[in-house]
Design a protein around this motif. Structure first.
Motif, PDB file in Angstrom:
ATOM      1  N   GLU A   1      11.810   2.273  -1.671  1.00 15.86           N
ATOM      2  CA  GLU A   1      12.822   1.502  -2.291  1.00 15.86           C
ATOM      3  C   GLU A   1      12.826   0.201  -1.605  1.00 15.86           C
ATOM      4  OE1 GLU A   1      14.777   4.681   0.154  1.00 15.86           O
ATOM      5  OE2 GLU A   1      13.015   4.511  -0.975  1.00 15.86           O
ATOM      6  N   TYR A   2      12.595  -0.005  -0.520  1.00 12.18           N
ATOM      7  CA  TYR A   2      12.229  -1.292   0.197  1.00 12.18           C
ATOM      8  C   TYR A   2      11.318  -2.083   0.169  1.00 12.18           C
ATOM      9  CZ  TYR A   2      16.541   1.253   2.182  1.00 12.18           C
ATOM     10  OH  TYR A   2      17.971   1.803   2.472  1.00 12.18           O
ATOM     11  N   MET A   3      10.241  -1.632  -0.510  1.00 13.83           N
ATOM     12  CA  MET A   3       9.112  -2.307  -0.643  1.00 13.83           C
ATOM     13  C   MET A   3       8.699  -2.633  -2.038  1.00 13.83           C
ATOM     14  SD  MET A   3       6.493   0.411   0.732  1.00 13.83           S
ATOM     15  CE  MET A   3       7.296   1.489   1.923  1.00 13.83           C
ATOM     16  N   GLY A   4       7.739  -3.509  -2.341  1.00 20.25           N
ATOM     17  CA  GLY A   4       7.300  -3.657  -3.459  1.00 20.25           C
ATOM     18  C   GLY A   4       5.689  -3.890  -3.647  1.00 20.25           C
ATOM     19  N   GLY A   5       5.145  -3.453  -4.927  1.00 21.57           N
ATOM     20  CA  GLY A   5       3.819  -3.825  -4.864  1.00 21.57           C
ATOM     21  C   GLY A   5       2.736  -2.804  -4.179  1.00 21.57           C
ATOM     22  N   VAL A   6       3.201  -1.493  -4.079  1.00 18.85           N
ATOM     23  CA  VAL A   6       2.792  -0.434  -3.613  1.00 18.85           C
ATOM     24  C   VAL A   6       1.509   0.084  -4.636  1.00 18.85           C
ATOM     25  CG1 VAL A   6       2.640   1.860  -2.483  1.00 18.85           C
ATOM     26  CG2 VAL A   6       4.518   0.280  -2.265  1.00 18.85           C
ATOM     27  N   PRO A   7       0.366   0.123  -4.247  1.00 15.58           N
ATOM     28  CA  PRO A   7      -0.561   0.780  -5.237  1.00 15.58           C
ATOM     29  C   PRO A   7      -0.478   1.976  -5.633  1.00 15.58           C
ATOM     30  CG  PRO A   7      -1.755  -0.533  -3.582  1.00 15.58           C
ATOM     31  CD  PRO A   7      -0.300  -0.325  -3.115  1.00 15.58           C
ATOM     32  N   GLY A   8      -0.445   2.435  -6.731  1.00 14.90           N
ATOM     33  CA  GLY A   8      -0.327   3.933  -7.380  1.00 14.90           C
ATOM     34  C   GLY A   8      -1.510   4.941  -6.738  1.00 14.90           C
ATOM     35  N   SER A   9      -1.030   6.056  -7.056  1.00 16.75           N
ATOM     36  CA  SER A   9      -2.202   7.097  -6.301  1.00 16.75           C
ATOM     37  C   SER A   9      -3.143   7.478  -7.177  1.00 16.75           C
ATOM     38  CB  SER A   9      -1.384   8.382  -6.255  1.00 16.75           C
ATOM     39  OG  SER A   9      -2.072   9.519  -5.609  1.00 16.75           O
ATOM     40  N   LYS A  10      -4.401   7.463  -6.880  1.00 15.46           N
ATOM     41  CA  LYS A  10      -5.396   7.555  -7.426  1.00 15.46           C
ATOM     42  C   LYS A  10      -5.734   9.235  -7.971  1.00 15.46           C
ATOM     43  CE  LYS A  10      -8.292   3.943  -6.067  1.00 15.46           C
ATOM     44  NZ  LYS A  10      -9.737   3.678  -5.621  1.00 15.46           N
TER      45      LYS A  10
END
Length: 255
Positions: free
Chosen positions: A21-30
């Motif tokens: 919730e404190y970060m943005g642009g995390v790649p989704g899990s494969k």
């Protein structure tokens, strides 16, 4: 983008970084699936893949290992004869300080050391002796399952071993409520219909009996059908009176 080798993220060097919730642009899990095969049946044999070192396993490595194991199980064992389960999830977010690579990188790569970095992927933090994958099946497929899991273990960044033990099963279907509900519901519907069909003739017979019982009373009480009898009686009485008076009148005339 050049992917850096897995050894850069293998060791647990920093604290876990999981507050998305404190970060943005995390790649989704494969990782696409966490449970595969036959999910509605209990199996008596459990085979676990256990890691021997504490490390971080990237989501791409977990997915590659999962695909390898699942594909071999489908081919050698069959979809209905096993239940394959992934027991870890890549919660930890990996960060990387982006730097230029290739021609002229020496002129632009100078910058702050040990920078916070940008999110580039996720990884699962595992402890030594922790289960990564589990396969439930029957003893007749044990050798094929072991071969499949050893094949998938080569894609993990840590040595591992297999552990087999027996489970006590109840012999019932666990995750198929719709099928069980349909099987229970059908006989109830059939019984209800049979009872309705059996009740119809009884109701019709009761109505017929009531009609037969009421019939004569209604027919006898009908004035239309009783009128001819009444008229006939009155005519007969009138004929008697007239017949009695006629001789009297005839006698007077004779006198």
């Amino acid at each position: 983008m050049v992917r850096k080798p897995g050894k850069m993220y293998r060791n647990l060097a920093k604290k876990a970084y999981t507050r998305r919730e404190y970060m943005g642009g995390v790649p989704g899990s494969k990782i696409v699936q966490f449970e595969m095969g036959n999910l509605s049946q209990e199996f008596p044999t459990e085979i676990d893949l256990i890691v021997e070192e504490t490390c971080q396993i990237r989501h791409s490595a977990l997915e590659a290992s999962r695909i390898s194991i699942n594909r071999k199980l489908l081919k050698d064992v069959g979809r209905t004869n096993f239940h394959f389960k992934v027991r870890v999830y890549p919660h930890h977010v990996l960060r990387e300080n982006k730097q230029a690579t290739g021609a002229g990188a020496d002129r632009v790569s100078e910058g702050m050391r040990l920078a916070f970095g940008k999110a580039v992927g996720t990884a699962a933090r595992v402890e030594a002796g922790q289960m990564i994958f589990t396969v439930f099946s029957t003893p007749q497929y044990l050798d094929k399952i072991k071969a499949a899991m050893r094949n998938g273990a080569h894609k993990l960044p840590t040595p591992s071993h297999l552990k087999v033990h027996t489970i006590k099963v109840s012999g019932r279907i666990v995750a198929a409520p719709k099928i069980a509900g349909d099987k229970i519901a059908e006989p109830v519907k059939v019984e209800a219909e049979a009872e309705a069909v059996a009740a119809e003739p009884t109701a019709k017979g009761a109505e017929a009996a009531k009609g037969a019982h009421k019939g004569p009373e209604h027919k006898g009480a009908e004035p239309a059908k009783a009128e001819p009898a009444a008229k006939g009686t009155e005519a007969a009485k009138g004929a008697d009176h007239k017949g009695g008076k006629a001789p009297a009148k005839g006698g007077k005339d004779k006198k």
